[in-house]
Design an enzyme around this catalytic site. Structure first.
Site, PDB file in Angstrom:
ATOM      1  NE  ARG A 170      -3.630  -2.485   0.528  1.00  0.00           N
ATOM      2  CZ  ARG A 170      -4.567  -2.927   1.369  1.00  0.00           C
ATOM      3  NH1 ARG A 170      -4.999  -2.154   2.338  1.00  0.00           N
ATOM      4  NH2 ARG A 170      -5.076  -4.119   1.224  1.00  0.00           N
ATOM      5  CD  GLU A 184      -3.901   3.240   1.656  1.00  0.00           C
ATOM      6  OE1 GLU A 184      -3.678   2.968   2.843  1.00  0.00           O
ATOM      7  OE2 GLU A 184      -4.737   2.647   0.956  1.00  0.00           O
ATOM      8  NE  ARG A 209      -5.980   0.652  13.067  1.00  0.00           N
ATOM      9  CZ  ARG A 209      -7.089   0.442  12.373  1.00  0.00           C
ATOM     10  NH1 ARG A 209      -7.689   1.383  11.825  1.00  0.00           N
ATOM     11  NH2 ARG A 209      -7.622  -0.723  12.237  1.00  0.00           N
ATOM     12  CG  HIS A 210      -2.652   2.653   8.124  1.00  0.00           C
ATOM     13  ND1 HIS A 210      -3.349   3.349   9.081  1.00  0.00           N
ATOM     14  CD2 HIS A 210      -3.580   2.119   7.297  1.00  0.00           C
ATOM     15  CE1 HIS A 210      -4.652   3.247   8.842  1.00  0.00           C
ATOM     16  NE2 HIS A 210      -4.823   2.502   7.761  1.00  0.00           N
ATOM     17  CD  GLU A 267     -10.796  -2.862   9.489  1.00  0.00           C
ATOM     18  OE1 GLU A 267     -10.229  -1.809   9.198  1.00  0.00           O
ATOM     19  OE2 GLU A 267     -10.520  -3.954   8.964  1.00  0.00           O
ATOM     20  CB  SER A 312     -12.492  -5.981   5.598  1.00  0.00           C
ATOM     21  OG  SER A 312     -12.803  -4.749   6.158  1.00  0.00           O
ATOM     22  NE  ARG A 316      -4.329  -2.572  10.686  1.00  0.00           N
ATOM     23  CZ  ARG A 316      -5.227  -1.899   9.995  1.00  0.00           C
ATOM     24  NH1 ARG A 316      -6.489  -2.311   9.960  1.00  0.00           N
ATOM     25  NH2 ARG A 316      -4.897  -0.809   9.344  1.00  0.00           N
TER      26      ARG A 316
END
Lengths: 556, 556
Positions: free
Chosen positions: B328, B330, B336-337, B479, B482, B530
């Protein structure tokens, strides 16, 4: 909060015209035209079908067949139940592979794809359903007693190949053994519902794709038509291709190789790790790595977890393994190279001698081979049916030869090779043959390789620095595993790098990792796809990669 | 033939100055200057040591201690054996963690790092050895009878921290329980050899890095100095940092999460697959993907195995899982990323209802949590010692709430949220708190998410298309998973894509995969780091990634 774990598929990824082989624009255009033609033919067929469609409502048994509605497939327990929901209510699905003679006379619910659909008469329909490569024949015989109407048979007959179908029926055992299906029972259809329709014309037929070369030759000799599906067509339509029994088995065998690899190493105290695939820098040079921009920094994709698995050892994890993708930008157009493959890597502390790594290789692979033969009997049989092969010959205690011994064997057989150079593919094959004749094994270790043909971080032999504490392992005459003791002393590492013409400054972090105390250690690397390919004696590594990537293929 | 599986580490990767954070050139220069200073100090220390070096040959017990030679470490069974080879001949190493009271009076050979080295007197030396986070005290007491000379004690004292040492000695049980070591025995040193030396001054001390916040506070309150090792220093010197007991345990816990994930899914008939990380196209747009050049074609790194795992289902593999890197690009600067993490992905056929996926999530994670509590007791304890946490509260049957129920709970607690929007981090935490109070669980499923906040391929609910057959799963208010049923009908997929403003042409191959017959299916995705972070209530995901990659970090 937006879900991090799932994202839409990259759009252009999914466009074959953009993503397919770059070979030529002409070829791409041709392919597009072909697809367009196919699409049009399908539209015509669909239209033709609609005009001849059944008036299902006239039939008093209409509840026993038909298409499952989207609503029903949207998990609508609370809504007014459709006829499919009613029919399957309280029932459990039986897997096709589990249908056996002892179930005779009982009712089952099965789901499968329409493998073949033979029209017989207006009162009789035969459909072979397939699930995960296993097949069963379903027979619909018109009968008032059984509420099997002629409309239901018509419905059955118009089901296109590869469509998903739910069948409720009675298990029967035919008098004659069945040759066209894997399961030795038939299903007398009572109810049938189409869960999902496939297009009536497909880019390739799974039946064609599953045919062995022997069967194709037989057909051709008998003057019958036989389609030979070529490799590019298979890979372009991989979603259809992997439905064949051989392919279903290949990927289950692949999974078992990984399971056995992990199981054995975990039992020996190894820790599974994950090292980063994104690395700083613009690479070690040349075309070997994929480069990319990382937030403005030059970066590349890891060509192996070599550096980081050694760092994990310096970080006291002691014995580690990793299963993960490995990226090679090499232009290797061979049957055994991919640009992305799954690496099985091991790195471990050594107490005294690099033979400790060879001991591990020996035990590990004998364990893997034995577990494949035990746990994948059906799968190996299915692969062999399409691609016949002899089981791998290996010894309970793996043969070890030194490189010098290998060179001597070749010499005695009249093949001269450089005793301080590398073996080429041809000499490797020849040596494999000689070893098989002399020792009756197709799996052996060749160690004490010349230092000149190994990376700079390989530990030289103490008695003769022209050789090194390293090894290659061969299956059926092809190199499959490389391993070695590493240089763990920074001063020696610097010296070796210098001798190999590497600028020591550019690898300073790597070398520094060993300055904070480093144990003697070594390890090995092997490609998952190659293990499967060579164990099953397949002729191309693309057969053992789910979605292969090579210099000409980046899709699907 | 050149070994394919092992290659030299990319050169610039290993250069911290090139690869480190791009934050500023100034910071990089400062760091370089710091390192240079350190290096010079070390050289001085080394020089000082040489002048005071021992004249080992004068000592008649000289064979009982000393440095192991490079020759000996080069696997020289056939050469003239050195004193270390002679000393360890025929002996087996005992792991430090296996040293227990019942071994009292027996002789053992152990290998470990010098954890601390306390000079006491010229006749007495204490060294604590550490192996994989476990520690044992070694005592050298001058004694003619035991052939422990004062020179040997001098040798012991000059061993730098983190050096690798082999000790042969007698196990004894001290009268008082030991608080400074994990093992409750001592080793009376008879022989000691240095296998590999660490630099005398290290960028960080493992002892400092292992200290808990509570201990640091206590020291400071008592007016004692206490070094707090900050996160960047840790990550810059990860090879040292991961040697702490907490980190040794974190990566063993991570491995066990993966083991349990695989074990459970394999027992349910799932097949482990590997999908390609290199994808065609220049991405779905935006900054979310890493782009690269693939042999002249635009390509990108897979942001998830979403597309290919669904294609594996269309290819009849029926139930698949994958453990692999996910990329990713981002710019998420949160706790948490990460830009690269390990994805645990599942995709499966559905028979009737999307609750089948939630059933799996429920069983799977209860299995994982239970197995961690059972198999990682020591490791969880070690993590808790440095980072205290309460065990995760979870129910044997996982709580399921609908999104609407969650919204209602928040409303009753005075928190208004959009019933057709997404929850932000704050509302998620609040809901986690409310659920814990009401249901006594920190692990629950929230399903029937609004369609507007899910990807276009998510199956809408049959009764109300504003909601979807999807779910998120939470641990301790965050979270973590998913999942959803997917749209498997190409016409519906096209419609949904259009509604979401996606050009259908750009995803035609993806959609075409469903035209050849596709079963109803769904799946889930979760990040391995996570799971470990939230199970152990750690405050930063960088703690659970071996070599983390974030927008500012691409090294080591």
């Amino acid at each position: 909060m937006s879900s991090e774990s799932e994202i839409p598929p990259p759009s252009s990824t999914a466009t074959p015209d953009e993503s397919g082989e770059k070979v030529s624009k002409k070829a791409a255009k041709k392919e597009a035209a072909k697809l367009e033609k196919l699409r049009r033919r399908q539209e015509l067929e669909e239209a033709a079908k609609k005009t001849s469609s059944l008036s299902l409502e006239d039939d008093e048994t209409w509840k026993n067949y038909g298409d499952v509605t989207l609503n029903e497939l949207q998990s609508t327990a609370d809504l007014e139940a459709g006829k499919w929901i009613q029919a399957v209510e309280g029932k459990k699905w039986t897997d096709v592979c589990d249908l056996v003679e002892s179930m005779a006379d009982s009712e089952v619910l099965i789901r499968g794809r329409v493998h073949t659909n033979r029209p017989v008469s207006s009162k009789l329909g035969f459909v072979i359903l397939r699930e995960s490569g296993f097949t069963v024949q379903c027979v619909a015989n018109q009968s008032e007693e059984n509420k099997v109407s002629s409309n239901m048979i018509k419905f059955l007959k118009q089901l296109s190949r590869e469509s998903f179908v739910d069948v409720i029926g009675i298990v029967t055992v035919p008098k004659e053994p069945l040759t066209g299906t894997s399961q030795q029972v038939e299903i007398q259809v009572r109810k049938v519902y189409c869960v999902n329709k496939a297009l009536p014309i497909l880019p390739l037929s799974v039946e064609d794709a599953a045919r062995s070369e022997v069967d194709i030759e037989k057909s051709l000799q008998a003057g019958k038509p036989a389609v030979r599906v070529n490799q590019d067509t298979r890979l372009n339509n991989r979603v259809l291709d992997i439905r064949t029994p051989a392919n279903q088995s290949i990927f289950r065998i692949q999974c078992q190789v990984e399971n056995a690899f992990r199981e054995f190493l975990l039992s020996k105290g190894f820790v599974g790790i994950h090292t980063p695939k994104l690395m700083a820098g613009s690479s070690e040079g040349g075309s070997a790595v994929f480069r990319l921009d990382y937030k403005g920094q030059p970066a590349c994709l890891a060509q192996s977890p070599q550096l980081h698995k050694q760092m994990a050892i310096c970080g006291d994890l002691r014995r580690v393994f990793e299963v993960g993708p490995v990226f090679r930008a090499e232009d290797s157009f061979t049957h055994r190279h991919l640009c992305e493959f799954v690496g099985l890597d091991v790195e471990m502390e050594i107490r005294k001698h690099y033979s400790e790594i060879m001991d591990l290789v020996d035990e590990l692979f004998v364990f893997i081979f034995t577990s494949l033969n035990e746990k994948c009997k059906k799968e190996l049989e299915a692969v062999g049916k399409q691609y016949p092969f002899e089981p791998l010959k290996f010894l309970p205690k793996t043969l070890r030869l030194t490189f010098a011994e290998g060179v001597q064997m070749l010499k005695e057989a009249g093949v001269e090779v450089d005793p301080l150079g590398d073996l080429n593919t041809e000499s490797e094959r020849k040596l494999g043959q000689l070893v098989l004749e002399k020792y009756n094994t197709e799996f052996y270790i060749l160690h004490r390789y010349p230092s000149a043909v190994r990376p700079f971080y390989t530990m030289p032999c103490a008695d003769d620095a022209r050789y090194s504490n390293s090894f290659d392992v061969f299956i059926r005459g092809e190199e499959i595993i490389s391993g070695a003791q590493r240089v763990h002393i920074p001063e020696v590492l610097e010296k070796r790098a210098g001798e190999c013409g590497i600028d020591v400054k550019t690898i300073s972090t790597y070398i520094d990792s060993f300055r904070y105390g480093a144990p003697p250690h070594g390890g090995l690397g092997v490609g998952l796809e190659r293990v499967v390919m060579l164990f099953c004696a397949l002729n191309n590594i693309r057969k053992t990669s789910l979605f292969p990537r090579d210099p000409q293929r980046l899709a699907p």
